[in-house]
Design an enzyme around this catalytic site. Structure first.
Site, PDB file in Angstrom:
ATOM      1  N   TYR A 150       0.893  -1.208   0.013  1.00  0.00           N
ATOM      2  CA  TYR A 150       0.109   0.021   0.079  1.00  0.00           C
ATOM      3  C   TYR A 150       0.932   1.261  -0.070  1.00  0.00           C
ATOM      4  O   TYR A 150       0.630   2.241  -0.802  1.00  0.00           O
ATOM      5  CB  TYR A 150      -0.944  -0.006   1.241  1.00  0.00           C
ATOM      6  CG  TYR A 150      -1.794   1.296   1.113  1.00  0.00           C
ATOM      7  CD1 TYR A 150      -3.082   1.319   0.574  1.00  0.00           C
ATOM      8  CD2 TYR A 150      -1.656   2.380   2.210  1.00  0.00           C
ATOM      9  CE1 TYR A 150      -3.778   2.299   0.491  1.00  0.00           C
ATOM     10  CE2 TYR A 150      -2.529   3.298   2.309  1.00  0.00           C
ATOM     11  CZ  TYR A 150      -3.542   3.312   1.374  1.00  0.00           C
ATOM     12  OH  TYR A 150      -4.582   4.341   1.554  1.00  0.00           O
ATOM     13  N   LYS A 174       0.975   3.871  -2.946  1.00  0.00           N
ATOM     14  CA  LYS A 174       0.530   5.466  -3.062  1.00  0.00           C
ATOM     15  C   LYS A 174       1.687   6.570  -3.213  1.00  0.00           C
ATOM     16  O   LYS A 174       1.297   7.484  -3.628  1.00  0.00           O
ATOM     17  CB  LYS A 174       0.023   5.674  -1.401  1.00  0.00           C
ATOM     18  CG  LYS A 174      -1.399   4.777  -1.172  1.00  0.00           C
ATOM     19  CD  LYS A 174      -2.497   5.421  -2.142  1.00  0.00           C
ATOM     20  CE  LYS A 174      -3.678   4.939  -2.104  1.00  0.00           C
ATOM     21  NZ  LYS A 174      -4.919   5.492  -2.569  1.00  0.00           N
TER      22      LYS A 174
END
Length: 273
Positions: A180, A184
């Site tokens: 993640y 991002k």
């Protein structure tokens, strides 16, 4: 050497309603819930025509119906569109963009909210290749495909803007969130690089919120709600305010920025002194 062409300006005279979206067609991915739903709802209240994209077609249809019923009482039909879209699938994204242009003739603003967290709590060596690729497919490739197919329309808009929803996890990290965090960070650099490539035509920025009260965050953290969490939590509507400010003419001078919304946590030293 010929003088360089002056870029088109995105600024206009500021008035009390300059942040209103004046009928702009605003395409939002991940709009069935969470930040995407909040952005679409606020955009409609600001006078925009929202286009809600999500793999959950029933979810976005319900959102459109809810907009007409609760936010605009007495309005029979809200000018909005719900489209079932898989942002990881190029034909699906292309079809959604084509449908939007067929219906409204233009796209002025794009907000990429579609995202997943992936395997939270797993060390990198425990993360399967399939899980890693899925996180990047939704969070990064989904934003890329959405922008790729909307950019020709955006370039024709006099006040074109795109806002990519990233995360403070692009800037700081916690254990068990490598896929993640990496995805991002890629979203932030995608926004920055594209802002350079589209300078003078399309303003591109990112937002990096910390924990937001969404179904995804509650699921990741195993919480029914954030009461007594011991740390501050954003509501989706608060993020939507920042997103739509960046998309509005009032933010005409803001390009290539990643706006961090983390209650100042990333500014604090962890040095034990």
């Amino acid at each position: 050497m010929a003088a360089a062409a002056r870029p088109r300006t995105h600024l206009r005279t500021m008035t009390p309603t300059a942040a209103e979206l004046d009928g702009a067609v605003v395409l939002v991915t991940g709009a069935a819930s969470g930040i995407g739903a909040a952005v679409a709802g606020l955009a409609a209240r600001r006078g925009a025509t929202p286009v809600l994209l999500d793999h959950d077609i029933e979810g976005v249809r319900q959102r459109v119906a809810s907009l007409g019923k609760h936010d605009f009482p007495g309005v029979r039909e809200l000018p909005a569109l719900a489209i079932g879209t898989d942002v990881t699938d190029e034909p699906s994204v292309r079809s959604a963009v084509d449908s939007t242009l067929e219906r409204f003739g233009r796209i002025d603003i794009v907000i990429t909210c579609a995202g997943i967290s992936g395997p939270v709590g797993s060390r990198l060596e425990q993360v399967s290749l399939a899980d890693w690729q899925r996180v990047f497919a939704v969070n990064v490739t989904g934003a890329y495909l959405t922008l790729k197919h909307t950019l020709p329309a955006l370039r024709r808009s006099p006040h074109a803007a795109a806002v990519l929803v990233a995360s403070d996890s692009a800037l700081v990290a916690a254990p068990g969130m490598v896929p993640y965090c990496a995805s991002k960070a890629a979203v932030v650099q995608l926004a920055r690089a594209l802002s350079v490539e589209t300078a003078g035509q399309v303003r591109v920025n990112a937002v990096c919120p910390s924990v937001v009260n969404t179904p995804m965050s509650r699921g990741d953290l195993g919480r029914g709600d954030f009461t007594g969490a011991g740390y501050p939590v954003h509501e989706p509507e608060q993020i939507a305010e920042h997103v739509l400010f960046l998309a509005s003419p009032q933010a005409g001078g803001v390009h290539g920025t990643a706006l961090t919304m983390d209650f100042g946590y990333s500014a604090r030293s962890a040095f034990p002194a």
